[in-house]
Design a protein around this motif. Structure first.
Motif, PDB file in Angstrom:
ATOM      1  N   ARG A  52       0.874  -1.051  -0.087  1.00 47.93           N
ATOM      2  CA  ARG A  52       0.031   0.112   0.040  1.00 47.93           C
ATOM      3  C   ARG A  52       0.917   1.429   0.034  1.00 47.93           C
ATOM      4  O   ARG A  52       0.665   1.993  -0.569  1.00 47.93           O
ATOM      5  CB  ARG A  52      -0.741  -0.104   1.289  1.00 47.93           C
ATOM      6  CG  ARG A  52      -1.857   0.971   1.203  1.00 47.93           C
ATOM      7  CD  ARG A  52      -2.743   0.926   2.430  1.00 47.93           C
ATOM      8  NE  ARG A  52      -3.773   1.894   2.586  1.00 47.93           N
ATOM      9  CZ  ARG A  52      -4.762   2.137   3.502  1.00 47.93           C
ATOM     10  NH1 ARG A  52      -5.035   1.017   4.321  1.00 47.93           N
ATOM     11  NH2 ARG A  52      -5.710   2.851   3.199  1.00 47.93           N
ATOM     12  N   PHE A  53       2.013   1.175   0.663  1.00 45.49           N
ATOM     13  CA  PHE A  53       2.895   2.509   0.929  1.00 45.49           C
ATOM     14  C   PHE A  53       3.666   2.310  -0.475  1.00 45.49           C
ATOM     15  O   PHE A  53       3.668   3.897  -0.984  1.00 45.49           O
ATOM     16  CB  PHE A  53       3.917   2.356   1.828  1.00 45.49           C
ATOM     17  CG  PHE A  53       4.886   3.268   2.298  1.00 45.49           C
ATOM     18  CD1 PHE A  53       4.518   4.554   2.777  1.00 45.49           C
ATOM     19  CD2 PHE A  53       6.082   3.314   1.654  1.00 45.49           C
ATOM     20  CE1 PHE A  53       5.288   5.428   2.793  1.00 45.49           C
ATOM     21  CE2 PHE A  53       6.905   4.257   1.580  1.00 45.49           C
ATOM     22  CZ  PHE A  53       6.655   5.354   2.389  1.00 45.49           C
ATOM     23  N   THR A  54       4.091   1.497  -1.051  1.00 43.05           N
ATOM     24  CA  THR A  54       4.658   1.488  -2.258  1.00 43.05           C
ATOM     25  C   THR A  54       3.729   2.319  -3.502  1.00 43.05           C
ATOM     26  O   THR A  54       4.305   3.215  -4.152  1.00 43.05           O
ATOM     27  CB  THR A  54       5.261   0.231  -2.701  1.00 43.05           C
ATOM     28  OG1 THR A  54       6.190  -0.202  -1.653  1.00 43.05           O
ATOM     29  CG2 THR A  54       6.017   0.277  -4.151  1.00 43.05           C
ATOM     30  N   LYS A  55       2.624   1.676  -3.518  1.00 40.82           N
ATOM     31  CA  LYS A  55       1.516   2.110  -4.234  1.00 40.82           C
ATOM     32  C   LYS A  55       1.195   3.624  -4.367  1.00 40.82           C
ATOM     33  O   LYS A  55       1.324   4.490  -5.147  1.00 40.82           O
ATOM     34  CB  LYS A  55       0.449   1.308  -4.304  1.00 40.82           C
ATOM     35  CG  LYS A  55      -0.779   1.681  -5.199  1.00 40.82           C
ATOM     36  CD  LYS A  55      -1.984   0.837  -5.353  1.00 40.82           C
ATOM     37  CE  LYS A  55      -2.896   1.231  -5.984  1.00 40.82           C
ATOM     38  NZ  LYS A  55      -4.417   0.460  -5.837  1.00 40.82           N
ATOM     39  N   ALA A  56       1.223   3.973  -2.981  1.00 40.05           N
ATOM     40  CA  ALA A  56       0.839   5.614  -2.858  1.00 40.05           C
ATOM     41  C   ALA A  56       1.984   6.202  -3.160  1.00 40.05           C
ATOM     42  O   ALA A  56       2.017   7.327  -3.727  1.00 40.05           O
ATOM     43  CB  ALA A  56       0.608   5.745  -1.146  1.00 40.05           C
ATOM     44  N   ASN A  58       4.292   5.624  -5.456  1.00 38.53           N
ATOM     45  CA  ASN A  58       4.418   5.595  -6.995  1.00 38.53           C
ATOM     46  C   ASN A  58       3.128   6.460  -7.746  1.00 38.53           C
ATOM     47  O   ASN A  58       3.492   7.190  -8.836  1.00 38.53           O
ATOM     48  CB  ASN A  58       4.190   3.955  -7.442  1.00 38.53           C
ATOM     49  CG  ASN A  58       5.631   3.302  -7.192  1.00 38.53           C
ATOM     50  OD1 ASN A  58       6.619   4.058  -7.092  1.00 38.53           O
ATOM     51  ND2 ASN A  58       5.383   2.114  -7.009  1.00 38.53           N
ATOM     52  N   GLU A  59       1.909   6.517  -6.933  1.00 39.11           N
ATOM     53  CA  GLU A  59       1.126   7.195  -7.381  1.00 39.11           C
ATOM     54  C   GLU A  59       1.438   8.578  -7.332  1.00 39.11           C
ATOM     55  O   GLU A  59       1.137   9.593  -8.342  1.00 39.11           O
ATOM     56  CB  GLU A  59      -0.347   6.880  -6.566  1.00 39.11           C
ATOM     57  CG  GLU A  59      -0.729   5.603  -7.050  1.00 39.11           C
ATOM     58  CD  GLU A  59      -2.028   5.286  -6.207  1.00 39.11           C
ATOM     59  OE1 GLU A  59      -2.640   6.118  -5.396  1.00 39.11           O
ATOM     60  OE2 GLU A  59      -2.940   4.434  -6.581  1.00 39.11           O
ATOM     61  N   TRP A  60       1.868   9.012  -6.062  1.00 45.11           N
ATOM     62  CA  TRP A  60       2.362  10.424  -6.232  1.00 45.11           C
ATOM     63  C   TRP A  60       3.466  10.725  -7.043  1.00 45.11           C
ATOM     64  O   TRP A  60       3.392  11.990  -7.737  1.00 45.11           O
ATOM     65  CB  TRP A  60       2.993  10.424  -4.711  1.00 45.11           C
ATOM     66  CG  TRP A  60       3.291  12.301  -4.412  1.00 45.11           C
ATOM     67  CD1 TRP A  60       4.534  12.264  -4.506  1.00 45.11           C
ATOM     68  CD2 TRP A  60       2.599  13.165  -4.192  1.00 45.11           C
ATOM     69  NE1 TRP A  60       4.691  14.028  -4.094  1.00 45.11           N
ATOM     70  CE2 TRP A  60       3.466  14.095  -3.896  1.00 45.11           C
ATOM     71  CE3 TRP A  60       1.113  13.562  -3.949  1.00 45.11           C
ATOM     72  CZ2 TRP A  60       3.162  15.703  -3.917  1.00 45.11           C
ATOM     73  CZ3 TRP A  60       0.664  14.864  -3.740  1.00 45.11           C
ATOM     74  CH2 TRP A  60       1.474  15.772  -3.920  1.00 45.11           C
ATOM     75  N   ARG A  61       4.517  10.178  -7.237  1.00 45.43           N
ATOM     76  CA  ARG A  61       5.547  10.314  -8.298  1.00 45.43           C
ATOM     77  C   ARG A  61       4.954  10.302  -9.588  1.00 45.43           C
ATOM     78  O   ARG A  61       5.461  11.225 -10.236  1.00 45.43           O
ATOM     79  CB  ARG A  61       6.393   9.041  -8.300  1.00 45.43           C
ATOM     80  CG  ARG A  61       7.590   9.217  -9.105  1.00 45.43           C
ATOM     81  CD  ARG A  61       8.748   8.292  -9.028  1.00 45.43           C
ATOM     82  NE  ARG A  61       8.194   6.910  -8.821  1.00 45.43           N
ATOM     83  CZ  ARG A  61       9.018   6.003  -8.239  1.00 45.43           C
ATOM     84  NH1 ARG A  61      10.483   6.078  -8.362  1.00 45.43           N
ATOM     85  NH2 ARG A  61       8.407   4.725  -8.266  1.00 45.43           N
ATOM     86  N   ASP A  62       3.916   9.428 -10.013  1.00 46.82           N
ATOM     87  CA  ASP A  62       3.514   9.523 -11.464  1.00 46.82           C
ATOM     88  C   ASP A  62       2.690  10.614 -11.585  1.00 46.82           C
ATOM     89  O   ASP A  62       2.550  11.494 -12.697  1.00 46.82           O
ATOM     90  CB  ASP A  62       2.444   8.297 -11.578  1.00 46.82           C
ATOM     91  CG  ASP A  62       3.454   7.122 -11.743  1.00 46.82           C
ATOM     92  OD1 ASP A  62       4.465   6.969 -11.816  1.00 46.82           O
ATOM     93  OD2 ASP A  62       2.723   5.922 -11.582  1.00 46.82           O
ATOM     94  N   TYR A  63       1.803  11.097 -10.394  1.00 44.95           N
ATOM     95  CA  TYR A  63       1.163  12.390 -10.490  1.00 44.95           C
ATOM     96  C   TYR A  63       1.999  13.698 -10.705  1.00 44.95           C
ATOM     97  O   TYR A  63       1.454  14.487 -11.364  1.00 44.95           O
ATOM     98  CB  TYR A  63       0.331  12.664  -9.405  1.00 44.95           C
ATOM     99  CG  TYR A  63      -0.364  13.871  -8.981  1.00 44.95           C
ATOM    100  CD1 TYR A  63      -1.724  14.140  -9.836  1.00 44.95           C
ATOM    101  CD2 TYR A  63      -0.092  14.837  -8.249  1.00 44.95           C
ATOM    102  CE1 TYR A  63      -2.636  15.169  -9.766  1.00 44.95           C
ATOM    103  CE2 TYR A  63      -0.987  15.848  -8.221  1.00 44.95           C
ATOM    104  CZ  TYR A  63      -2.092  16.068  -8.889  1.00 44.95           C
ATOM    105  OH  TYR A  63      -2.818  17.423  -8.831  1.00 44.95           O
ATOM    106  N   ASN A  64       3.248  13.589 -10.088  1.00 46.31           N
ATOM    107  CA  ASN A  64       4.182  14.757 -10.174  1.00 46.31           C
ATOM    108  C   ASN A  64       5.017  15.027 -11.663  1.00 46.31           C
ATOM    109  O   ASN A  64       5.909  15.814 -11.460  1.00 46.31           O
ATOM    110  CB  ASN A  64       4.747  14.928  -8.956  1.00 46.31           C
ATOM    111  CG  ASN A  64       3.813  15.621  -7.588  1.00 46.31           C
ATOM    112  OD1 ASN A  64       3.128  16.463  -7.983  1.00 46.31           O
ATOM    113  ND2 ASN A  64       3.791  14.770  -6.771  1.00 46.31           N
ATOM    114  N   ASP A  65       4.947  13.907 -12.277  1.00 45.63           N
ATOM    115  CA  ASP A  65       5.857  13.806 -13.276  1.00 45.63           C
ATOM    116  C   ASP A  65       5.417  14.618 -14.463  1.00 45.63           C
ATOM    117  O   ASP A  65       4.164  14.812 -14.432  1.00 45.63           O
ATOM    118  CB  ASP A  65       6.035  12.390 -13.750  1.00 45.63           C
ATOM    119  CG  ASP A  65       7.155  11.643 -12.998  1.00 45.63           C
ATOM    120  OD1 ASP A  65       7.935  12.237 -12.259  1.00 45.63           O
ATOM    121  OD2 ASP A  65       7.109  10.330 -13.016  1.00 45.63           O
TER     122      ASP A  65
END
Length: 65
Positions: A52-56, A58-65
């Motif tokens: 769950r932490f890793t997914k969160a 990665n979602e944050w990273r993808d959102y900010n790319d």
């Protein structure tokens, strides 16, 4: 509540996550950092959900790319 011991562990995780692949020790390897932090958090809380932490993260990273 986090203690000094926790801050030291997190600082160590960041330090150990520096990427030397490109010859630049000032670049963090985000995947390595996430793995290191998951280890710390799991030691603190056996119910910590690495996936769950890793997914969160990665979602944050993808959102900010």
């Amino acid at each position: 509540m986090m203690t000094r011991k926790d801050y030291v562990k997190i600082a160590k995780a960041i330090s150990e996550s520096r990427s030397t692949d490109l010859g630049d020790e000032n670049v963090l390897n985000e995947d390595r950092l996430i793995e290191e932090l998951c280890t710390i958090f799991k030691e603190d809380n056996p119910n910590f959900d690495n996936t769950r932490f890793t997914k969160a993260c990665n979602e944050w990273r993808d959102y900010n790319d």
